[in-house]
Design an enzyme around this catalytic site. Structure first.
Site, PDB file in Angstrom:
ATOM      1  N   ASP A 251      27.484 -58.967 -18.970  1.00 30.02           N
ATOM      2  CA  ASP A 251      28.416 -60.089 -18.918  1.00 30.02           C
ATOM      3  C   ASP A 251      27.728 -61.397 -19.319  1.00 30.02           C
ATOM      4  O   ASP A 251      26.607 -61.680 -18.891  1.00 30.02           O
ATOM      5  CB  ASP A 251      28.922 -60.201 -17.465  1.00 30.02           C
ATOM      6  CG  ASP A 251      30.073 -61.161 -17.306  1.00 30.02           C
ATOM      7  OD1 ASP A 251      31.133 -60.897 -17.881  1.00 30.02           O
ATOM      8  OD2 ASP A 251      29.909 -62.176 -16.587  1.00 30.02           O
ATOM      9  N   GLU A 313      27.925 -58.783 -24.046  1.00 26.76           N
ATOM     10  CA  GLU A 313      29.105 -59.627 -24.172  1.00 26.76           C
ATOM     11  C   GLU A 313      28.589 -61.018 -24.501  1.00 26.76           C
ATOM     12  O   GLU A 313      28.201 -61.787 -23.627  1.00 26.76           O
ATOM     13  CB  GLU A 313      29.926 -59.680 -22.877  1.00 26.76           C
ATOM     14  CG  GLU A 313      31.250 -60.380 -23.106  1.00 26.76           C
ATOM     15  CD  GLU A 313      31.629 -61.458 -22.099  1.00 26.76           C
ATOM     16  OE1 GLU A 313      32.776 -61.905 -22.131  1.00 26.76           O
ATOM     17  OE2 GLU A 313      30.786 -61.889 -21.290  1.00 26.76           O
TER      18      GLU A 313
HETATM   19  C1  NOJ Z   1      33.194 -62.519 -18.993  1.00 26.29           C
HETATM   20  C2  NOJ Z   1      34.135 -61.603 -18.309  1.00 26.29           C
HETATM   21  O1  NOJ Z   1      34.633 -60.680 -19.242  1.00 26.29           O
HETATM   22  C3  NOJ Z   1      35.187 -62.464 -17.695  1.00 26.29           C
HETATM   23  O2  NOJ Z   1      36.268 -61.713 -17.223  1.00 26.29           O
HETATM   24  C4  NOJ Z   1      34.551 -63.305 -16.624  1.00 26.29           C
HETATM   25  O3  NOJ Z   1      35.502 -64.202 -16.113  1.00 26.29           O
HETATM   26  C5  NOJ Z   1      33.376 -64.095 -17.163  1.00 26.29           C
HETATM   27  N1  NOJ Z   1      32.537 -63.332 -18.004  1.00 26.29           N
HETATM   28  C6  NOJ Z   1      32.531 -64.626 -16.044  1.00 26.29           C
HETATM   29  O4  NOJ Z   1      31.840 -63.578 -15.425  1.00 26.29           O
END
Ligand code: NOJ
Ligand code: MG
Length: 588
Positions: A251, A313
């Protein structure tokens, strides 16, 4: 339009004419059923499973609810695993299920080594991993290293300790500006809206320091310059690797390291660090220091048997900058958000596909493709919106509504195009049903912190997170045994239910199944893309014995010569490919 043959990307199929290696479900099953500690340990970047995998994102809250409390859970997922093997995907990625106050739907983790009672127990997680792998499905879990929950024991310790203490140093605490320290340390904004800093009350009751949270106040950012933070996450990785997971989706992978001076950033906050416009890199995103972290993680994963993977991500543009996350000693994959964000026109799609392939080829990594996830408007709705005024962050009552028929038609064409591309593809639960965004959700039902933090100006992401429909006539459309559903399901959900689509020719579900079967049979994921010359409103390419054509324009065009094996929509009366349709043709 002159579409040169793609210059790179030929090395993966060095002997043209060689039939692609057949990989059936049976061999996958055998491979995953064998003792994972004795699997092939060579994580070959050109043939590893992830290089061509189709990975299905499960959002546990909204997939299947076993106990009727209205929130999906791990036993619910385990009971529905046969759906995924029938669909024909290779792996699942599970969004967070760890103990959490759920300030950001679980992306606020209070304990990285357990399961929230809302979702089940650690034993349920073990069972899910084992049962998935027994079916030949790999399992990727979500790792949230940029921030913890404010309910994490480290944050409680930081609040109890004094400014300058080792406990505070695991987070980003600073004194405020101004004579009383009443102003935040810099001007950064939270991605969800409002300031990225919150002032605490010190243990003695006085107004105190501020802590950084790029997301919600319940998500304090960690200090990745602190060795304890690094050691802790290596240990968390080990914890899940030892439980048999095949990898991690990381993440906010571009956010861990902040520019040391925490310099002001006058631009509006976005999660995307884009270099497409001529401005400096934001001080909170895509700092060079993040790569050292991933090199360390990669070395740890490589020390484990089996092919364990890291997926970034990272909302980073352009593709060349993103490719730095997937250099040979870093992560294995990064989500290709540039593809997700690209407009639905032939030139835009041609450009993004070409750039993506070139950028990942340059570092020897597989390209990935994605159209939907739990953070964006579902593509069946997004592609039916007029996005000339920008991409909406959610759609609600009173907003311009998507053209549902156009959106679905384009979504099916986009998916069929995506699944024909070499590389790995990510699907988001429900897209195989052609599920639209819930675009008329009552605002009172919204749970995404974005809605309140933005002062009710951004609807946020609830519309793509609605529990999915399995059975048209069951309570909660078969999501669970009761009517309970943590977000309201729209009334027309019945028509999208799996049981209405299964075995129905032409349904979106059967389209996905056909595409995934042919993709596997032809080895499209490990093929080589060669563009064909076309006009400005059509894209066509060859890959692994198939010719793929998408018509983006209003004028119907003849399909390529050969046997039509898949089409995202009916051909017209003259057997031509109409607007917003993709076809797959096998050379006969
Ligand atoms: C990316 C995640 O996919 C999202 O859902 C989240 O709110 C943020 N990162 C913070 O962790
Ligand atoms: Mg439940």
């Amino acid at each position: 339009m002159n579409r040169p043959r793609h210059p790179g990307h030929t090395e993966r199929n060095p002997t043209p004419g060689t039939p692609p290696r057949q990989r059936t479900l049976d061999t996958r099953e055998k491979a995953l059923n064998s003792n994972p500690t004795h699997q092939d340990t060579s994580a070959d970047p050109t043939t590893g499973w992830w290089t061509e995998a189709v990975i299905y994102q499960i959002y546990p809250r909204s997939f299947a609810d076993s106990d009727g409390d209205g929130v999906g859970d791990l036993p619910g997922i385990t009971a529905r695993l046969d759906h995924l093997t029938e669909l024909g995907v290779d792996a699942v990625w599970l969004s967070p299920f760890y103990p959490s106050p759920q300030a950001d739907a679980g992306y606020d983790v209070a304990d990285y080594r357990d399961v929230d009672p809302l979702f089940g127990t650690l034993a349920d997680a073990d069972k899910l991993i084992t049962e998935s792998r027994a079916r030949g499905l790999r399992v990727i879990v979500d790792l949230v290293p940029n921030h913890t929950s404010s309910a994490h024991r480290w944050f409680a310790a930081a609040l109890a300790a004094a400014p300058g203490s080792p406990e505070r140093d695991r987070y980003v605490f600073r004194d405020g500006k101004g004579p009383d320290g009443a102003q935040p340390p810099n001007d950064w904004q939270s991605v969800f809206g409002g300031p990225a800093w919150t002032r605490i009350t010190e243990a003695d009751g006085r107004p105190g320091q501020w802590y950084l949270h790029l997301f919600d106040t319940g998500q304090p950012d960690l200090n990745w310059d602190n060795p304890q933070v690094r050691a802790e996450f290596l240990d968390v990785l080990r914890f899940w690797l030892d439980r048999g997971v095949d990898g991690f989706r990381v993440d906010v992978a571009h956010g861990l390291i902040k520019q040391a001076d925490l310099a002001d950033w006058e631009e509006p906050q976005e999660i995307l660090s884009g270099q497409t416009v001529d401005k400096p890199r934001p001080p909170m995103w895509d700092q060079d220091g993040v790569h050292e972290v991933y090199r360390e993680w990669r070395a740890l994963l490589d020390s484990y048997p089996g092919e364990r993977v890291l997926v970034a991500e990272a909302w980073v543009e352009p593709a060349e900058r993103l490719a730095r996350y997937v250099r040979p000693d870093e992560m294995h994959q990064a989500f290709n958000f540039e593809f997700l964000l690209a407009s639905w026109t032939a030139p835009a799609q041609y450009a993004v596909i070409t750039r993506s392939l070139e950028a990942t080829d340059a570092v020897g990594a597989p390209t990935t493709w994605v159209l939907s996830n739990h953070d964006v408007v579902r593509h069946a709705s997004r592609l039916g919106l007029d996005t000339s005024a920008g991409r909406p962050n959610g759609v609600g009552i009173g907003d311009p509504q998507p053209d549902a028929a156009l959106g679905l038609r384009r979504a099916r064409a986009a998916t069929l195009l995506m699944l024909a591309l070499p590389g790995s593809a990510y699907l988001f639960q429900g897209e195989e049903l052609g599920l639209p965004e819930h675009t008329t959700m009552p605002d009172e039902a919204r749970q995404d912190p974005t809605w309140l933090r933005s002062g009710q100006t951004q609807r946020g992401r609830d519309g793509c997170r609605v529990p999915i429909p399995w059975e048209a006539d069951a309570p909660s459309y078969g999501f669970g045994p009761t009517d309970a559903s943590w977000l309201p399901q729209p009334p027309m959900w019945a028509e999208y239910a799996l049981d209405r689509q299964r075995g129905t020719p032409g349904s979106t579900y059967e389209l996905y199944r056909t595409a995934l079967r042919l993709r596997r049979e032809h080895g499209l994921g490990r093929g080589t893309l060669r563009w064909r010359e076309t006009g400005d409103e059509v894209l066509a390419f060859d890959n692994a014995g198939l010719t793929v054509l998408t018509n983006f324009g209003p004028t119907p065009v003849p399909p390529p010569a050969g046997e039509l094996v898949a089409t995202s929509g009916p051909l017209d009366a003259d057997s031509r490919v109409p607007a917003d349709v993709t076809v797959w043709v096998r050379a006969s």
